[in-house]
Design an enzyme around this catalytic site. Structure first.
Site, PDB file in Angstrom:
ATOM      1  N   ASN A 636       0.865  -1.183   0.000  1.00 58.33           N
ATOM      2  CA  ASN A 636       0.000   0.000   0.000  1.00 58.33           C
ATOM      3  C   ASN A 636       0.901   1.232   0.000  1.00 58.33           C
ATOM      4  OD1 ASN A 636      -1.645   2.239   0.690  1.00 58.33           O
ATOM      5  ND2 ASN A 636      -3.092   0.934   1.774  1.00 58.33           N
ATOM      6  N   GLU A 710      10.519   0.597  10.538  1.00 60.93           N
ATOM      7  CA  GLU A 710      11.769   0.994  11.184  1.00 60.93           C
ATOM      8  C   GLU A 710      12.713   1.732  10.229  1.00 60.93           C
ATOM      9  OE1 GLU A 710      11.629  -0.281  14.358  1.00 60.93           O
ATOM     10  OE2 GLU A 710      10.209  -1.917  14.066  1.00 60.93           O
TER      11      GLU A 710
END
Length: 743
Positions: A636, A710
């Site tokens: 996405n 991250e």
């Protein structure tokens, strides 16, 4: 049997977005029941010592105050290490709230006041009088540096420093050009918008329904069951929405224990919510002192790489991070030595914070690489490409995929790096010095075992579930997309459920492994449903797909179609009717493929930053950041871009703003509020451009996706620091880069 991808790769809006912006979404501290009680924690005011006495008489005289729990009156519990540990606990003896009269850090919970109202509990807590016998304490990492030791192993997933190879110290001595510097990073606190809270609903039969601020409902459930010796059938933990966590919700925090303790003793429902000040009392990103020494030949070939770090831990646990391993993964070098030690301080144990280890370890490494490039009078990208490693030298393994070269190329082109004048203080706009800096980012691409259940109804609606979490990362949305894509359904026909310990097993949401882990399980469960539907459609006499080969059936727009003749199709609902079923259900577990073990799996990035520094005042503005990320298949682009942007903002914050100030005389964090703990505001965040570099990885997991939560932060602080040097000619090696350090 294939399905053309119709949902994955699309910038789908968050399916939970409306609930969040309208207030429909409820968080751990917002679930109410009749007769709910409120607990207020009383925190210690000393860093180390013993409690001589606790006088709660004044608080207990107030009408509506039911109990003040302390170490003197708490019930007996099975306080055994083997029973008390949680899924994210480091080695050592975990902290036990209200265990005895010993104080091991400032802010430690020493009492819990329970009252009929929140306001009354807070007032009563202020009336509890505690007398201490303080001992001397040590909270200064530099002062304890000489006592640092190699940490005890035991934390799952921790990769110890690689064994040295070659002769790094000798090679450094002989190198034509060298950098040998120390970099310092401070304590940082997570500071999510939602404070930690636990609402424990106590039923008449003793069962508990717990709404907890957590990144893993199963971890909280296991913790409660082990500490209070309860069967799992008696404890249900729910966390449907999390208002940010960044690692602070990986371990069960002390408000959970205190709320359960009070609820079981009083046989009432209890909520305990921590204050903003108390959000600074249960873990943080550890302070570090890091030496990075690099030696190179005149042409820029790395000949020596040394990375040594001392990080803080608590007096009762050994918290460890993957801090010094990254250089020898990124850069080819024949002489490498990495060393990692911890020093025990009288503070609470540090906990994981976004990209633990990499965020601060790569900062030091990439700052040193920039210093080396300057010493060599070499372009920073050229230096990195000169020493580009095609293999992970630590394990002598190839990468499952590595498009870092493309990250450098595309990021540099978008940023305009070719126009950079390499001389410090050579670029300016009016009264501001302009600096351009860059750095590399790296993070592990991991997959953990996970399970998911998929239930398809005769109304054509699909419900998929797993006991994972959504800490704001978009888990609800991406899992919905995966399920819809696998069965060719519209997004609106799919519901994904999470955040409930009664759902199928899922790992903690952390490490950027949720899509790879839970997403693979969701895909597998939906594929099992697909197989059943194809069987019904192909084997039923009179079906438009009767006799069609299974490999010729595709799923699209709620139908099963013949790939070569789309007019031959049946709807999913019709296929179920052909099979004579009212619903279909599959539950599967996905585990990492054994072929992964032959590879190192990482996500990479190249970060470019522009800063403008007021020459007279020393104020620093980050005006542009370009982050080029090679993260495998992007499921996405919209939520993925948001993840990377959020990481970039935090990286800017690391570089210029964030620091939790310790008063070593008191052993206490002093700026424990939003007013004095500085984070960026809108005016600090300008143009952030995210590039997703094409990367095909058939090894990393069945989806080919790598985590992006991250990587967005890794390398950003170094890029900003390098840009500040380029702008000013002054190298600041301690974060954050503040006015006093520049001036």
């Amino acid at each position: 049997m294939t399905t053309p991808s119709t949902q994955l790769g699309r910038p789908v809006n968050r399916v939970d977005g409306r609930a969040k912006v309208t207030g429909e979404a409820r968080y751990a501290g917002e679930f109410n029941v009749p007769g709910l009680l409120y607990g207020q924690v009383v925190s210690s005011t000393i860093a180390r010592g013993r409690i001589k006495s606790i006088d709660a008489s004044e608080a207990l005289r107030l009408p509506g105050v039911l109990r003040v729990f302390t170490h003197e009156n708490r019930p007996s519990l099975p306080w055994f290490d083997r029973k008390y540990r949680d899924d994210d606990a480091p080695s050592g003896s975990p902290f036990r709230p209200l265990h005895n009269d010993k104080v091991v850090y400032s802010g430690q919970p020493v009492a819990l006041v329970v009252a009929e109202t929140f306001e009354l509990a807070r007032h009563a807590a202020s009336l509890v009088r505690i007398e201490y016998k303080p001992d001397s304490h040590e909270t200064d990492l530099r002062a304890q540096r000489k006592k640092a030791y190699a940490p005890r192993q035991g934390k799952d997933g921790f990769e110890p420093p690689p064994k040295p190879w070659g002769h790094a110290d000798k090679a450094l001595d002989k190198a034509a050009v060298k950098v040998d510097a120390e970099y310092e990073t401070p304590v940082e606190h997570h500071n999510p918008m939602e404070p930690h809270a636990s609402t424990v609903i106590h039923e008449d039969d003793g069962t508990l329904t717990i709404y907890d601020k957590t990144q893993g409902v199963l971890n909280s459930q296991t913790y409660v069951c082990n500490v209070f010796d309860l069967p799992k059938e008696q404890v249900r933990v729910r966390s449907p929405f999390v208002g940010g966590a960044f690692g602070s919700g990986l371990r069960p925090q002390y408000q959970l224990f205190l709320a359960v303790l009070a609820a079981r003793e009083l046989k009432r429902s209890v909520r305990v919510t921590l204050t903003r000040e108390q959000m600074f009392t249960f873990g943080h990103r550890p302070a570090t002192l890091q030496r990075v020494a690099l030696g190179a030949s005149a042409d820029g070939t790395l000949e020596a790489l040394i990375h040594e770090a001392v990080s803080e831990t608590s007096s009762f646990e050994d918290y460890i991070e993957v801090l010094v391993n990254w250089g020898s993964m990124l850069y080819r070098c024949d002489n490498v030595r990495a060393d990692y030690k911890v020093a025990a301080l009288d503070c609470y144990t540090p906990i994981d914070m976004r990209a633990p280890g990499a965020a601060i370890g790569v900062y030091a490494l990439e700052s040193a690489m920039d210093e080396l490039a300057h010493a060599l009078r070499m372009d920073p990208i050229a230096l990195r490409l000169k020493n580009y490693s095609e293999r992970d030298q630590n394990k002598d393994k190839p990468y499952s995929s590595k498009e870092l070269r493309a990250c450098y190329q595309q990021g540099a082109e978008r940023f305009g790096w070719a126009r950079r004048n390499p001389e410090p203080r050579s670029m300016r706009e009016g009264h501001e010095l302009v600096g351009w800096g860059m750095a590399t980012g790296i993070w592990d691409a991991m997959q953990q075992p996970a399970s998911a259940k998929a239930v398809l109804g005769l109304d054509g609606r699909l419900v998929v579930s797993s006991a994972t979490a959504d800490i704001g990362t978009g888990t609800y949305t991406v899992m919905t997309q995966i399920a819809a894509d696998t069965l060719g359904l519209p997004i609106e026909s799919v519901t994904f459920k999470l955040g409930d310990s009664s759902l199928p097993m899922a790992p903690l949401e952390g490490g950027s492994w949720t899509v790879a882990s839970v997403g693979s399980a969701v895909k597998e469960a939906c594929e099992k449903l697909r197989e059943q539907l194809v069987t019904f459609a192909r084997k039923t006499k009179g079906s438009p797909l009767a006799g069609v080969g299974a490999e010729e059936v595709v799923f699209a727009e709620g139908q099963l179609r013949n790939a070569s003749d789309p007019s031959r199709a049946v709807s999913i609902v019709e296929a179920m009717r052909l099979g004579g079923v009212t619903h279909l259900e599959e539950q599967t577990s996905a585990v990492p493929s054994p072929k992964q073990q032959a590879y190192t799996r990482c996500v990479h990035s190249a970060v470019f930053a522009e800063v403008k520094v007021d020459e007279a005042l020393g104020t620093v503005r980050v005006t542009r950041v370009v982050s080029a990320v090679a993260g495998g298949r992007v499921l996405n682009p919209k939520t993925a871009r948001s993840q990377v942007m959020g990481g970039v903002v935090w990286g800017i914050s690391m570089a210029l703003h964030e620091e939790t100030a310790l008063d070593h005389t008191l052993g206490r964090f002093m700026n424990h509020n939003y007013a004095e703990y500085h984070v960026p505001v809108n005016a600090d965040v300008r143009d952030i451009d995210v590039i997703f570099v094409d990367e095909d990885d058939t090894v990393v997991n069945p989806l080919g996706a790598k985590g992006l939560g991250e990587i967005g932060i890794v390398g950003v602080a170094a890029a900003v620091a390098n840009a500040v040097f380029h702008a000013t000619g002054r190298r600041v090696r301690g974060l954050p880069i503040t006015l006093d350090k520049l001036l």
